[in-house]
Structures are given as C-alpha cells and as structure tokens.
Design a protein around this motif. Structure first.
Motif, mmCIF file in Angstrom:
data_model
loop_
_atom_site.group_PDB
_atom_site.id
_atom_site.type_symbol
_atom_site.label_atom_id
_atom_site.label_comp_id
_atom_site.label_asym_id
_atom_site.label_seq_id
_atom_site.Cartn_x
_atom_site.Cartn_y
_atom_site.Cartn_z
ATOM 1 N N SER A 41 0.832 -1.202 0.000
ATOM 2 C CA SER A 41 0.000 0.000 0.000
ATOM 3 C C SER A 41 0.870 1.256 0.000
ATOM 4 O O SER A 41 0.483 2.291 -0.537
ATOM 5 C CB SER A 41 -0.965 0.007 1.188
ATOM 6 O OG SER A 41 -0.275 0.207 2.398
ATOM 7 N N GLU A 42 2.056 1.170 0.585
ATOM 8 C CA GLU A 42 2.989 2.299 0.598
ATOM 9 C C GLU A 42 3.812 2.373 -0.683
ATOM 10 O O GLU A 42 4.368 3.420 -1.004
ATOM 11 C CB GLU A 42 3.909 2.205 1.809
ATOM 12 C CG GLU A 42 3.170 2.360 3.125
ATOM 13 C CD GLU A 42 4.029 2.054 4.335
ATOM 14 O OE1 GLU A 42 5.215 1.685 4.166
ATOM 15 O OE2 GLU A 42 3.514 2.179 5.457
ATOM 16 N N ALA A 43 3.910 1.266 -1.422
ATOM 17 C CA ALA A 43 4.742 1.214 -2.624
ATOM 18 C C ALA A 43 4.282 2.198 -3.691
ATOM 19 O O ALA A 43 5.109 2.800 -4.384
ATOM 20 C CB ALA A 43 4.772 -0.201 -3.192
ATOM 21 N N ALA A 44 2.986 2.384 -3.840
ATOM 22 C CA ALA A 44 2.480 3.329 -4.840
ATOM 23 C C ALA A 44 2.955 4.742 -4.528
ATOM 24 O O ALA A 44 3.335 5.489 -5.436
ATOM 25 C CB ALA A 44 0.957 3.266 -4.897
ATOM 26 N N ASP A 45 2.945 5.103 -3.253
ATOM 27 C CA ASP A 45 3.428 6.425 -2.855
ATOM 28 C C ASP A 45 4.917 6.569 -3.156
ATOM 29 O O ASP A 45 5.368 7.611 -3.622
ATOM 30 C CB ASP A 45 3.188 6.665 -1.361
ATOM 31 C CG ASP A 45 1.718 6.764 -1.009
ATOM 32 O OD1 ASP A 45 0.906 7.085 -1.904
ATOM 33 O OD2 ASP A 45 1.383 6.509 0.167
ATOM 34 N N HIS A 46 5.681 5.512 -2.885
ATOM 35 C CA HIS A 46 7.121 5.549 -3.155
ATOM 36 C C HIS A 46 7.382 5.736 -4.651
ATOM 37 O O HIS A 46 8.240 6.526 -5.046
ATOM 38 C CB HIS A 46 7.812 4.275 -2.684
ATOM 39 C CG HIS A 46 7.783 4.068 -1.207
ATOM 40 N ND1 HIS A 46 8.210 5.008 -0.306
ATOM 41 C CD2 HIS A 46 7.369 3.011 -0.468
ATOM 42 C CE1 HIS A 46 8.062 4.555 0.919
ATOM 43 N NE2 HIS A 46 7.549 3.340 0.848
ATOM 44 N N ALA A 47 6.650 5.017 -5.465
ATOM 45 C CA ALA A 47 6.842 5.101 -6.916
ATOM 46 C C ALA A 47 6.506 6.489 -7.428
ATOM 47 O O ALA A 47 7.249 7.058 -8.238
ATOM 48 C CB ALA A 47 5.997 4.046 -7.627
ATOM 49 N N ALA A 48 5.421 7.058 -6.964
ATOM 50 C CA ALA A 48 5.031 8.398 -7.410
ATOM 51 C C ALA A 48 6.061 9.437 -6.983
ATOM 52 O O ALA A 48 6.458 10.298 -7.775
ATOM 53 C CB ALA A 48 3.644 8.747 -6.866
ATOM 54 N N LEU A 49 6.504 9.360 -5.752
ATOM 55 C CA LEU A 49 7.499 10.304 -5.248
ATOM 56 C C LEU A 49 8.822 10.140 -5.983
ATOM 57 O O LEU A 49 9.454 11.124 -6.375
ATOM 58 C CB LEU A 49 7.693 10.107 -3.741
ATOM 59 C CG LEU A 49 8.628 11.086 -3.041
ATOM 60 C CD1 LEU A 49 8.122 12.515 -3.196
ATOM 61 C CD2 LEU A 49 8.741 10.726 -1.570
ATOM 62 N N ALA A 50 9.239 8.903 -6.193
ATOM 63 C CA ALA A 50 10.500 8.651 -6.884
ATOM 64 C C ALA A 50 10.450 9.153 -8.316
ATOM 65 O O ALA A 50 11.436 9.696 -8.834
ATOM 66 C CB ALA A 50 10.824 7.162 -6.856
ATOM 67 N N THR A 51 9.329 8.980 -8.971
ATOM 68 C CA THR A 51 9.194 9.451 -10.355
ATOM 69 C C THR A 51 9.296 10.967 -10.413
ATOM 70 O O THR A 51 9.933 11.519 -11.308
ATOM 71 C CB THR A 51 7.849 8.981 -10.949
ATOM 72 O OG1 THR A 51 7.824 7.549 -10.907
ATOM 73 C CG2 THR A 51 7.684 9.445 -12.377
ATOM 74 N N ALA A 52 8.713 11.635 -9.457
ATOM 75 C CA ALA A 52 8.731 13.101 -9.437
ATOM 76 C C ALA A 52 10.104 13.658 -9.072
ATOM 77 O O ALA A 52 10.548 14.651 -9.644
ATOM 78 C CB ALA A 52 7.678 13.619 -8.461
#
Length: 127
Positions: A41-52
């Motif tokens: 559930s936290e992985a999506a947040d990590h991916a979005a932040l990392a992409t930005a």
C-alpha cells in the motif's frame, strides 16, 4: 484483539526492547500478510514520489545508499541470530533458512553497491 490495540501493545513492548513471539503459524501468517499489505500500500506512494524527484542517476544514489546501509545492518543482525541459533543447537531447518537469508542479504548488499557505482558511471557519461 483489534489491530490498533495490538499495534499499540507491540509499540510499547518494542520501546522496552521486548519482541513478541508467535507460537502459532496462523498468527505468523496473519502478521506476514499484514506486513505485505502495508508494504504494497505504501509502494504506490514511493513510486510516485520517486518518479517526481529522481530526475537523473545522481538523484537515485542517496536513496540506494540508504537502502544498502539498512540491508547490510539487517544482514549482520541476521548473522548474529544465526550464530546464536547454532550455539544453542536449534533446529537444523531453522539454521539452514537463516544461512540462506544471511547469504541473500549479503548478495543484495553487493548488488546495491554495484547499483550505486552505476549511478556514478551513468552521471559521468551523461545518461
């Protein structure tokens, strides 16, 4: 027992250096499932932040270094658990699993170190 209450009790126990052991595989499976669900559930947040935030190789480097440090610390902690299990003559299957986990942890630190080196090489070549 509710998740909130259990989490509060475990947080309080951890503050004193206590850890709860589970004698039932059903409880262990539930805990493993909960850990997995939380991580994903936290992985999506990590991916979005990392992409930005990670616009080039050097932006990735500090994060990979942090992960490597944590993995190395955990691998060495597991190594200590393995030594204790061997000294106490615990079950051979448990010792074998710990050996595999320690080996995998050390292999992962090598891969992460190589990844960090690659960030520098990619930066030097302009990729």
């Amino acid at each position: 027992m509710s998740l909130a209450r259990r989490s509060l009790m475990e947080a309080a126990a951890a503050r004193f250096g206590w850890r709860r052991a589970y004698g039932d595989t059903t409880q262990v499976d539930a805990l493993l499932t909960e850990q997995t669900e939380t991580a994903y559930s936290e992985a999506a947040d990590h991916a979005a932040l990392a992409t930005a935030k990670n616009t080039d190789a050097l932006h990735l480097q500090p994060c990979v270094l942090d992960v490597r440090g944590r993995v190395l610390g955990d691998a060495l902690y597991l190594e200590g658990l393995l030594s204790g299990a061997r000294a106490r003559g615990l079950a051979p299957e448990l010792i074998e699993r710990l050996e595999h986990a320690v080996d995998h942890g050390h292999e992962l630190t090598v891969l992460l170190a190589d990844t960090v080196r690659t960030t520098t090489a990619a930066h030097a070549t302009g990729h």
